[in-house]
Write an enzyme that holds these catalytic residues in place. Structure first.
Site, PDB file in Angstrom:
ATOM      1  N   HIS A  20      37.817  34.538  41.756  1.00 34.05           N
ATOM      2  CA  HIS A  20      38.253  35.179  40.518  1.00 34.05           C
ATOM      3  C   HIS A  20      37.030  35.721  39.812  1.00 34.05           C
ATOM      4  CE1 HIS A  20      40.232  35.763  36.656  1.00 34.05           C
ATOM      5  NE2 HIS A  20      41.363  35.730  37.326  1.00 34.05           N
ATOM      6  N   ASP A  50      47.480  32.798  42.421  1.00 29.25           N
ATOM      7  CA  ASP A  50      48.273  33.444  43.466  1.00 29.25           C
ATOM      8  C   ASP A  50      48.351  32.631  44.751  1.00 29.25           C
ATOM      9  OD1 ASP A  50      48.953  35.672  41.989  1.00 29.25           O
ATOM     10  OD2 ASP A  50      46.994  36.562  42.324  1.00 29.25           O
TER      11      ASP A  50
HETATM   12  N1  CMC Z   1      37.134  35.246  50.343  1.00 25.37           N
HETATM   13  C1  CMC Z   1      35.868  35.303  50.839  1.00 25.37           C
HETATM   14  N2  CMC Z   1      34.787  35.681  50.126  1.00 25.37           N
HETATM   15  C2  CMC Z   1      35.011  36.046  48.850  1.00 25.37           C
HETATM   16  C3  CMC Z   1      36.298  36.019  48.259  1.00 25.37           C
HETATM   17  C4  CMC Z   1      37.370  35.610  49.052  1.00 25.37           C
HETATM   18  N3  CMC Z   1      38.624  35.562  48.545  1.00 25.37           N
HETATM   19  N4  CMC Z   1      36.213  36.438  46.973  1.00 25.37           N
HETATM   20  C5  CMC Z   1      34.921  36.717  46.751  1.00 25.37           C
HETATM   21  N5  CMC Z   1      34.190  36.474  47.872  1.00 25.37           N
HETATM   22  C6  CMC Z   1      32.722  36.622  48.005  1.00 25.37           C
HETATM   23  C7  CMC Z   1      32.335  38.073  48.083  1.00 25.37           C
HETATM   24  O1  CMC Z   1      32.265  38.521  49.416  1.00 25.37           O
HETATM   25  C8  CMC Z   1      30.974  38.080  47.413  1.00 25.37           C
HETATM   26  O2  CMC Z   1      30.016  37.639  48.367  1.00 25.37           O
HETATM   27  P1  CMC Z   1      28.493  38.185  48.296  1.00 25.37           P
HETATM   28  O3  CMC Z   1      27.952  37.705  46.984  1.00 25.37           O
HETATM   29  O4  CMC Z   1      27.839  37.543  49.470  1.00 25.37           O
HETATM   30  O5  CMC Z   1      28.579  39.674  48.398  1.00 25.37           O
HETATM   31  C9  CMC Z   1      31.113  37.000  46.324  1.00 25.37           C
HETATM   32  O6  CMC Z   1      32.145  36.107  46.799  1.00 25.37           O
HETATM   33  C10 CMC Z   1      31.507  37.548  44.951  1.00 25.37           C
HETATM   34  O7  CMC Z   1      32.683  38.336  45.114  1.00 25.37           O
HETATM   35  P2  CMC Z   1      32.992  39.699  44.345  1.00 25.37           P
HETATM   36  O8  CMC Z   1      33.965  40.500  45.121  1.00 25.37           O
HETATM   37  O9  CMC Z   1      31.703  40.331  43.960  1.00 25.37           O
HETATM   38  O10 CMC Z   1      33.697  39.134  43.039  1.00 25.37           O
HETATM   39  P3  CMC Z   1      34.615  39.932  42.060  1.00 25.37           P
HETATM   40  O11 CMC Z   1      34.558  39.205  40.773  1.00 25.37           O
HETATM   41  O12 CMC Z   1      34.263  41.386  42.064  1.00 25.37           O
HETATM   42  O13 CMC Z   1      36.096  39.814  42.697  1.00 25.37           O
HETATM   43  C11 CMC Z   1      38.250  39.017  43.254  1.00 25.37           C
HETATM   44  C12 CMC Z   1      37.043  38.903  42.293  1.00 25.37           C
HETATM   45  C13 CMC Z   1      39.422  38.202  42.667  1.00 25.37           C
HETATM   46  C14 CMC Z   1      38.693  40.479  43.349  1.00 25.37           C
HETATM   47  C15 CMC Z   1      37.836  38.480  44.636  1.00 25.37           C
HETATM   48  O14 CMC Z   1      37.471  37.118  44.543  1.00 25.37           O
HETATM   49  C16 CMC Z   1      38.937  38.666  45.686  1.00 25.37           C
HETATM   50  O15 CMC Z   1      39.043  39.731  46.283  1.00 25.37           O
HETATM   51  N6  CMC Z   1      39.819  37.604  45.909  1.00 25.37           N
HETATM   52  C17 CMC Z   1      40.930  37.736  46.795  1.00 25.37           C
HETATM   53  C18 CMC Z   1      42.070  38.465  46.073  1.00 25.37           C
HETATM   54  C19 CMC Z   1      42.748  37.583  45.046  1.00 25.37           C
HETATM   55  O16 CMC Z   1      43.073  36.441  45.304  1.00 25.37           O
HETATM   56  N7  CMC Z   1      42.992  38.167  43.851  1.00 25.37           N
HETATM   57  C20 CMC Z   1      43.738  37.500  42.788  1.00 25.37           C
HETATM   58  C21 CMC Z   1      42.936  37.311  41.542  1.00 25.37           C
HETATM   59  S1  CMC Z   1      43.754  36.154  40.411  1.00 25.37           S
HETATM   60  C22 CMC Z   1      45.169  36.953  39.887  1.00 25.37           C
HETATM   61  C23 CMC Z   1      44.889  38.075  38.955  1.00 25.37           C
HETATM   62  O17 CMC Z   1      44.433  37.836  37.816  1.00 25.37           O
HETATM   63  O18 CMC Z   1      45.136  39.218  39.336  1.00 25.37           O
END
Ligand code: CMC
Length: 429
Positions: free
Chosen positions: A306, A364
């Site tokens: 998140h 989720d």
């Molecule tokens: N599985 C594996 N690695 C992950 C995941 C994951 N679900 N989420 C983040 N990471 C890694 C990512 O690869 C990155 O690694 P590095 O620093 O080595 O590049 C690090 O963790 C930080 O991730 P980010 O993408 O920069 O973080 P963000 O804040 O931009 O994204 C997120 C947040 C929710 C989009 C992301 O965690 C994700 O895609 N999760 C899966 C989708 C999901 O479950 N979304 C629902 C969110 S909660 C409901 C809502 O409010 O909508």
């Protein structure tokens, strides 16, 4: 509240920018005069360090896993409140008295029918259309039916539009579902509470009596509470940005629905359940965990991570409990997906990669299993999220309109394209 200033030096020139303090949470540096005084912008794609507004509605402490609505912890609201009480709280700022609650429930309940002509909209969609596509279209179309509540300068009209949307969203969502599966629409029934009414509109058929199971309707209501608001997330910011131009509320909420649809946001519950189905059995989990950790593989564990929570999502804890209650009530033992989910959660929470990156299950992760058990197909999951989040969008939209600092949202950019060049006629290119 104004705090002490922050000195910023740009190109040898130092200026003092004011800081502001909220009631809780980090201070902000007010950079509103930065460009005027230094000729520079700030750069923050994804808004990781930028507050876009002041708000009194929801507070999240992502490090501690805290979520408060108008100061009340989500755990207490989910345990003791009901969804319409939370709607009232988000909209008006305080919990209702008994008389206020009765009046609010009555007003919402008596706005649940949609204009009969709207039912003909549905037949224009292909039967196999994703219900989120139908939702975007139908909610946007509400502005064509309710002209008497689109003057955003009139607080009364704004509240009428707000109540209309909270009341009609379950009806439209249920109609999208019924159209999808080829069953007749079921009209709302005023003697039922909000969640029970929604379950009935989805699952009743004209040929037999539908009796609402109170355990399932309470679970549905709790799912709505858990999704009601989440401060300035992508879809809420979309609603605020759309609203900042003066667009009507129905159009703004349709924009929020479109944004919510994405798999990184509300679409994650559908994606999480599809992922659990794809993994299929506990012995295949290590393969998927390895893929999630592989930098060269775009695969992510859906339902994990998140932007704000760097701790267990408090909503996920309540959701996990609700999942067990629903499966228990329905006598579903040994659900293979739940088994995969529990084991995946255990492995991820002890894995160095997930610990280091502070990736915890989010709401989720468990909501999909619960919604599936309640009888909803995966395509409806994000629709239910949209239904519940409508009150959050509406409360934030109202707050924005009433904010004296509100101006049209208009981000700046760092231009990296060609500098000025002269046009050449096509014969000379
Ligand atoms: N599985 C594996 N690695 C992950 C995941 C994951 N679900 N989420 C983040 N990471 C890694 C990512 O690869 C990155 O690694 P590095 O620093 O080595 O590049 C690090 O963790 C930080 O991730 P980010 O993408 O920069 O973080 P963000 O804040 O931009 O994204 C997120 C947040 C929710 C989009 C992301 O965690 C994700 O895609 N999760 C899966 C989708 C999901 O479950 N979304 C629902 C969110 S909660 C409901 C809502 O409010 O909508």
């Amino acid at each position: 509240m104004t705090g002490k200033g922050a000195d910023v030096s740009v190109g040898g020139k130092t200026i003092e920018l004011p800081t502001r303090s909220g009631t809780i949470g980090p201070d902000v540096i007010d950079i509103g005069t930065l460009y005027k005084n230094t000729g520079t912008f700030t750069y923050d794609p994804g808004f990781t360090s930028t507050a876009s507004c002041e708000s009194k509605i929801t507070y999240i402490d992502g490090d501690e896993g805290v979520l408060l609505h108008r100061g009340y912890p989500i755990e207490q609201l989910a345990e003791h409140g009901d969804f319409l009480e939370v709607c009232y709280l988000l909209l008006y700022g305080d919990l209702p008295t008994k008389a206020q609650k009765d009046d609010f429930d009555h007003r919402v309940t008596h706005h649940t029918m949609v204009h009969e002509q709207m039912s003909r909209f549905f037949t224009g969609f292909r039967r196999d259309a994703h219900p989120m596509a139908v939702m975007c279209g139908c909610v946007g179309a509400l502005s064509a039916f309710y002209h008497d509540s689109t003057d955003i300068t009139d607080p009364h009209q704004r509240m009428v539009a707000s109540l209309r949307m909270i009341a009609k969203m379950p009806t439209i969502a249920a109609m999208a579902y019924k159209y999808h599966i080829g069953q007749p629409f079921v009209y709302p029934k005023n003697d039922l509470d909000y969640a029970s009414n929604f379950l009935r509109m989805c699952f009743a058929v004209p040929c037999e009596e539908y009796v609402v199971n109170p355990v399932l309707s309470r679970a549905m209501d709790r799912i709505f509470i858990l999704h009601a608001d989440h401060e300035q997330n992508a879809s809420t910011s979309t609603v605020r940005l759309a609203g900042s131009s003066g667009a009507n509320p129905f159009a703004c909420i349709a924009a929020g629905i479109a944004c919510l649809w994405g798999p990184a946001h509300g679409g994650a519950n559908e994606a999480a359940l599809n992922m659990l189905a794809e993994i299929g059995s506990v012995d295949r989990i290590p393969e998927y965990v390895a893929r999630a950790k592989d930098k060269n593989d775009p695969f992510r564990l859906m339902g994990f991570g998140h932007r704000v929570y760097k701790n267990y999502d408090p909503r996920a804890r309540i959701m996990q409990k609700t999942t067990h209650e629903v499966l228990g009530e329905l006598g579903i033992k040994d659900d293979p997906m739940l088994e995969v989910a529990m084991e995946l959660e255990r492995i991820a929470l002890t894995d160095e990669y997930f610990i280091e990156k502070k990736l915890y299950p989010n709401i989720d992760f468990y909501s999909g299993i619960t919604l599936k058990a309640l009888g909803f197909p995966t395509t409806m999951f994000t629709v239910l999220f949209a239904l519940a989040r409508t009150v959050g969008w509406i409360a934030q939209w109202n707050e924005m309109i009433e904010d004296p600092e509100q101006r049209i949202g208009r981000p700046r950019q760092l231009y990296i394209g060609e500098p000025k060049r002269d046009y050449t006629p096509v014969s000379k290119r």
